[in-house]
Design a protein around this motif. Structure first.
Motif, mmCIF file in Angstrom:
data_model
loop_
_atom_site.group_PDB
_atom_site.id
_atom_site.type_symbol
_atom_site.label_atom_id
_atom_site.label_comp_id
_atom_site.label_asym_id
_atom_site.label_seq_id
_atom_site.Cartn_x
_atom_site.Cartn_y
_atom_site.Cartn_z
ATOM 1 N N ARG A 1 0.798 -1.168 0.004
ATOM 2 C CA ARG A 1 0.005 0.197 0.065
ATOM 3 C C ARG A 1 0.965 1.347 -0.090
ATOM 4 O O ARG A 1 0.224 2.428 -0.209
ATOM 5 N N TYR A 2 2.227 1.179 0.184
ATOM 6 C CA TYR A 2 3.090 2.283 0.239
ATOM 7 C C TYR A 2 4.171 2.234 -1.083
ATOM 8 O O TYR A 2 5.198 2.729 -1.063
ATOM 9 N N ASP A 3 3.507 1.519 -2.182
ATOM 10 C CA ASP A 3 4.290 1.242 -3.293
ATOM 11 C C ASP A 3 4.863 2.664 -3.756
ATOM 12 O O ASP A 3 5.936 3.216 -4.455
ATOM 13 N N TRP A 4 3.618 3.638 -3.545
ATOM 14 C CA TRP A 4 4.060 4.881 -4.048
ATOM 15 C C TRP A 4 4.891 5.699 -3.793
ATOM 16 O O TRP A 4 5.830 6.405 -4.080
ATOM 17 N N ILE A 5 5.392 5.457 -2.187
ATOM 18 C CA ILE A 5 6.361 6.080 -1.551
ATOM 19 C C ILE A 5 7.703 5.608 -2.040
ATOM 20 O O ILE A 5 8.650 6.251 -2.315
ATOM 21 N N LEU A 6 7.723 4.220 -2.138
ATOM 22 C CA LEU A 6 8.856 3.764 -2.802
ATOM 23 C C LEU A 6 9.138 4.284 -4.183
ATOM 24 O O LEU A 6 10.635 4.421 -4.497
ATOM 25 N N ALA A 7 8.175 4.484 -4.903
ATOM 26 C CA ALA A 7 8.453 5.130 -6.214
ATOM 27 C C ALA A 7 9.110 6.375 -6.242
ATOM 28 O O ALA A 7 9.911 6.685 -6.984
ATOM 29 N N LEU A 8 8.231 7.281 -5.275
ATOM 30 C CA LEU A 8 8.692 8.634 -5.275
ATOM 31 C C LEU A 8 10.094 8.993 -4.736
ATOM 32 O O LEU A 8 10.976 9.545 -5.201
ATOM 33 N N ILE A 9 10.521 7.939 -3.700
ATOM 34 C CA ILE A 9 11.780 8.022 -3.203
ATOM 35 C C ILE A 9 12.899 7.564 -4.316
ATOM 36 O O ILE A 9 14.139 7.906 -4.280
ATOM 37 N N THR A 10 12.475 6.789 -5.019
ATOM 38 C CA THR A 10 13.460 6.304 -6.182
ATOM 39 C C THR A 10 13.809 7.361 -7.134
ATOM 40 O O THR A 10 14.915 7.581 -7.477
ATOM 41 N N ILE A 11 12.747 8.071 -7.453
ATOM 42 C CA ILE A 11 12.768 9.355 -8.260
ATOM 43 C C ILE A 11 13.906 10.420 -7.575
ATOM 44 O O ILE A 11 14.775 10.991 -7.989
ATOM 45 N N ALA A 12 13.478 10.644 -6.303
ATOM 46 C CA ALA A 12 14.412 11.454 -5.579
ATOM 47 C C ALA A 12 15.638 10.927 -5.411
ATOM 48 O O ALA A 12 16.802 11.885 -5.394
ATOM 49 N N PHE A 13 15.963 9.613 -5.172
ATOM 50 C CA PHE A 13 17.287 9.137 -5.235
ATOM 51 C C PHE A 13 18.064 9.474 -6.472
ATOM 52 O O PHE A 13 19.450 9.718 -6.328
ATOM 53 N N CYS A 14 17.416 9.245 -7.541
ATOM 54 C CA CYS A 14 18.175 9.479 -8.769
ATOM 55 C C CYS A 14 18.642 11.118 -8.804
ATOM 56 O O CYS A 14 19.669 11.307 -9.088
ATOM 57 N N ALA A 15 17.529 11.705 -8.374
ATOM 58 C CA ALA A 15 18.015 13.186 -8.607
ATOM 59 C C ALA A 15 19.035 13.716 -7.379
ATOM 60 O O ALA A 15 19.951 14.559 -7.522
ATOM 61 N N SER A 16 19.064 12.947 -6.123
ATOM 62 C CA SER A 16 19.803 13.011 -5.277
ATOM 63 C C SER A 16 21.455 12.798 -5.722
ATOM 64 O O SER A 16 22.669 13.392 -5.397
ATOM 65 N N ALA A 17 21.708 11.432 -6.186
ATOM 66 C CA ALA A 17 22.944 11.146 -6.580
ATOM 67 C C ALA A 17 23.441 12.122 -7.792
ATOM 68 O O ALA A 17 24.378 12.385 -7.915
ATOM 69 N N PHE A 18 22.434 12.443 -8.603
ATOM 70 C CA PHE A 18 22.826 13.391 -9.909
ATOM 71 C C PHE A 18 23.315 14.555 -9.250
ATOM 72 O O PHE A 18 24.307 15.070 -9.538
#
Length: 565
Positions: A5-22
Motif C-alpha cells: 500500500r506504500y508502493d507510491w512512496i517507494l516509487a517517489l523516493i526512487t525518483i528522489a534518489f536519482c535526483a540526489s545522486a545526480f
C-alpha cells in the motif's frame, strides 16, 4: 509481506534518489577536479570521462554494502517503531529535500557538503515528526557537524601550506629550478603514490579497520608502493621527461610514457605522435581575464567565422576574433573558448527546426554542453587582482607536477564515490528494506544494482551540471597552477585520512576549500586571495543545514497533516 500500500512512496523516493545522486555528482565530484581544470592540467571533457570512471569504481568496487541509512544517528528511530509507513515517508522527504538543495546550491555555484546536506534534511524531518535530535557534543551530532565548518578547512590549510612550502623551497625558488625538479620529481611521485595507497587501505568503507588489518601490513603496502613507484618513475617517467622538457620534443604525449628507455634514443619511433609545431608544454599561467562583452563579441561574429562550428578549434576562434574585432589589450584578450550555445545552437538558427543539421546541433548541445563550458576565463577585476599577486614559475617545472596532480584528483574522486554514495543511497535503502520487511529497518544490505545506478549518476551529474562548481572553486579563489593544485589535493586527502582515523566529522568539500586557501596564503600576500569568493563559499556552508532542513521539514509536515478520507 511487503507494504504494497506504500508502493507510491517507494516509487517517489526512487525518483528522489536519482535526483540526489545526480546532484551529489554535480556538486561534490566537481570539488575533486576543480583545481585540475583551473590549473589547465585537465580539460573539461577529460575530467567528464575520468569522473564517470572514478566515481563508478568508488561506488561499486569500494562502496559499503551495508549502509547506515540514518546518517550518523542524527534522529531517534524509536519514534518510528510500529510505524514503518511514517519512516518511509520521512526518508522520502529527506531525500527530496537533499536533492532540491543540491540542485539549488549547484546552480548558484555553492560548493557544499553532501554529508551536511543529508544531515540537515534529517534534522528537518526529525523536527517535523517530533523525533529526538542529537544536538549534544557527541559523535555525529549536529553541533560537531557545524564545528567542522572551521575545523576541516583549518587542518587542510595547514597540511597543504606545508606541502607547498616544501615544494616551493626545494624546487620552485631554487636558482636552476628545472634541474632540481628533475632530481626530485621521482621522490614526489613515489611519496604521493604511497600516501594515496594508505588512503585506500584506511579510508575505503569496505576495508577493515587499521587495528584489524594490522599496522605491519599497512606499512608493508605503503613501503611496497613507494618502492614500486620509485622504480616506475626512473624507468618510464624520467626518459619521457628528459625528452619532452630537456630536448623540447613537442611530439610527445602522455601516452608515450610506456616507451620508457626507448625514448633515450636520438630519434625514437613514436606511435600517434603529436604535432612538432608549438611548445613542448602549455602555458599554465596564461592570462584568463576577459571583458564582460567578450561573449557578445563572439556572438556577433559574421556567419563566415561561425558557419562551421564543429571544425573550429581554439586557435581558429582566436584568429577570427583578432581579424574581425577591434584589438584588445593582452589582459583583455579572450581565451579562445566559445560557449556551447555559440558553437551548436546560434550558428544554425537560420535553418528550419526540422533540418537534420539543426537537430544534430541540439543533440550535441544536450549531451556536450556540460563539458564544453569555459571554466577557466573570468571577467572579474577582483580575480584579476588576486592572480596578479601570485608568483609565476617555469612552465616546464609546473608540467612535471601535472601527473601527480591528476593521480591525487582521481583518488579524491574514488574516495568520494566510495564514501559519499551513502548520502544518496542511505534513505532509499532504509525505505526499501522497511517496505520489503514491513518493519522499521535502519541498517540494511544495499543491493548492488542500486550502487551501480548511483555510481553512474554521480559521474553523469558532473558531466551535465558540474561546471558551475568548477567555476566557483577554481581560479576564482586564487591563481592556480599544477604545483599549487597538487599541494591542494594532497593536503585535502591527508586531512580526510587523518580525520577519519580520529573520528572527526569533516567534509571533502571543506577540506579542499581550506587546502586551496592554505596554498594561496603561501604567496605571502593576503590580496592573492579573492576574499569575496571565499565569503560566498562559506555562506553556502552556513546555508546548507537550515535550507535542506527547511525543505525536508516542510515536506514532512505537510505530508503528515494533509487532510484525507
Amino acid at each position: 509481506m511487503a507494504l504494497h500500500r506504500y508502493d507510491w512512496i517507494l516509487a517517489l523516493i526512487t525518483i528522489a534518489f536519482c535526483a540526489s545522486a545526480f546532484g551529489n555528482g554535480a556538486n561534490d565530484v566537481a570539488n575533486s577536479y576543480a583545481t585540475s581544470v583551473a590549473a589547465r592540467t585537465l580539460t573539461m571533457p577529460q575530467v567528464g570521462i575520468l569522473s564517470i570512471i572514478t566515481e563508478f569504481v568508488g561506488a561499486v568496487a569500494l562502496g559499503s554494502r551495508v549502509t547506515d541509512t540514518i546518517k550518523n544517528g542524527i534522529i531517534d528511530i524509536d519514534r518510528f517503531e510500529g510505524r514503518p509507513g511514517v519512516l518511509m515517508l520521512a526518508m522520502a522527504c529527506a531525500e527530496f529535500g537533499s536533492a532540491t538543495w543540491l540542485f539549488v546550491a549547484t546552480k548558484l555555484g555553492f560548493p557544499v557538503s553532501t554529508t551536511q546536506t543529508i544531515v540537515g534534511a534529517f534534522v528537518g524531518v526529525g523536527l517535523a515528526s517530533q523525533a529526538s535530535i542529537s544536538w549534544a557534543w557527541e559523535d555525529g551530532s549536529v553541533s560537531q557537524t557545524a564545528a567542522s565548518w572551521g575545523i576541516a578547512p583549518c587542518i587542510a590549510a595547514g597540511f597543504s601550506a606545508i606541502i607547498y612550502l616544501v615544494l616551493k623551497y626545494t624546487v620552485l625558488e631554487r636558482k636552476d629550478s628545472l634541474k632540481w625538479a628533475m632530481r626530485l620529481i621521482p621522490a614526489y611521485l613515489s611519496v604521493t603514490a604511497a600516501i594515496l595507497a594508505l588512503f585506500i587501505v584506511i579510508e575505503a568503507p569496505t576495508a577493515p579497520s587499521l587495528e584489524e588489518f594490522g599496522a605491519g601490513k599497512a606499512c608493508g603496502i605503503v613501503f611496497g608502493v613507494l618502492a614500486g613507484a620509485l622504480i616506475i618513475s626512473y624507468v618510464f617517467f624520467m626518459p619521457y621527461f628528459k625528452r619532452r622538457l630537456i630536448k623540447n620534443d613537442a611530439r610527445l604525449r602522455f601516452y608515450h610514457i610506456p616507451l620508457g628507455p626507448l625514448l633515450n634514443k636520438e630519434d625514437p619511433w613514436l606511435y600517434f605522435p603529436g604535432s612538432a609545431d608549438g611548445p613542448a608544454v602549455k602555458d599554465y599561467y596564461e592570462n584568463a581575464y576577459k571583458k564582460d562583452d567578450t561573449k557578445q563579441q563572439v556572438q556577433a561574429l559574421p556567419q563566415s567565422v561561425m558557419s562551421t562550428p564543429d571544425t573550429l578549434g581554439p586557435g581558429d576562434v582566436e584568429k577570427g576574433l583578432e581579424s574581425k574585432l577591434a584589438p584588445l589589450e593582452p589582459h583583455q584578450r579572450p581565451t579562445g573558448i566559445i560557449e556551447p550555445e555559440d558553437r551548436w545552437i546560434k550558428p544554425l538558427k537560420h535553418l528550419p527546426i526540422y533540418h537534420p543539421r539543426r537537430l544534430w546541433g541540439f543533440v550535441k548541445y544536450f549531451f556536450l554542453q556540460g563539458v564544453s563550458r569555459d571554466c577557466v576565463s573570468h571577467n572579474s577585476e577582483h580575480v584579476l587582482e588576486a592572480h596578479s599577486r601570485a608568483k609565476q614559475y617555469d612552465n616546464r617545472v609546473e608540467h612535471l607536477w601535472t601527473y601527480a596532480q591528476v593521480a591525487s584528483a582521481m583518488m579524491m574522486s574514488i574516495a568520494h564515490g566510495s564514501n559519499d554514495v551513502s548520502n544518496a543511497v542511505g534513505p532509499w535503502a532504509a525505505t526499501y528494506s522497511t517496505w520489503k520487511e514491513s518493519r522499521v529497518n535502519t541498517e540494511a544490505d544495499t543491493p548492488i544494482f542500486i550502487l551501480v545506478v548511483a555510481g553512474l549518476l554521480l559521474g553523469t551529474g558532473f558531466w551535465f551540471f558540474g561546471f558551475h562548481i568548477i567555476r566557483s572553486l577554481g581560479n576564482k579563489v586564487t591563481q592556480l597552477s599544477p604545483t599549487r593544485g597538487f599541494a591542494t589535493e594532497l593536503g585535502a586527502a591527508i586531512t580526510v585520512l587523518l580525520a577519519s582515523r580520529l573520528g572527526l566529522p569533516v567534509s571533502t568539500t571543506q577540506c579542499l576549500t581550506g587546502a586551496l586557501l592554505g596554498v594561496a596564503l603561501m604567496n605571502y600576500d593576503l590580496k592573492a586571495v579573492n576574499w569575496r569568493q571565499m565569503a560566498f563559499i562559506f555562506g553556502g556552508w552556513v546555508l546548507t543545514l537550515p535550507c535542506a532542513g527547511l525543505i525536508s521539514g516542510l515536506l514532512m509536515l505537510m505530508s503528515l497533516n494533509t487532510p484525507h478520507f
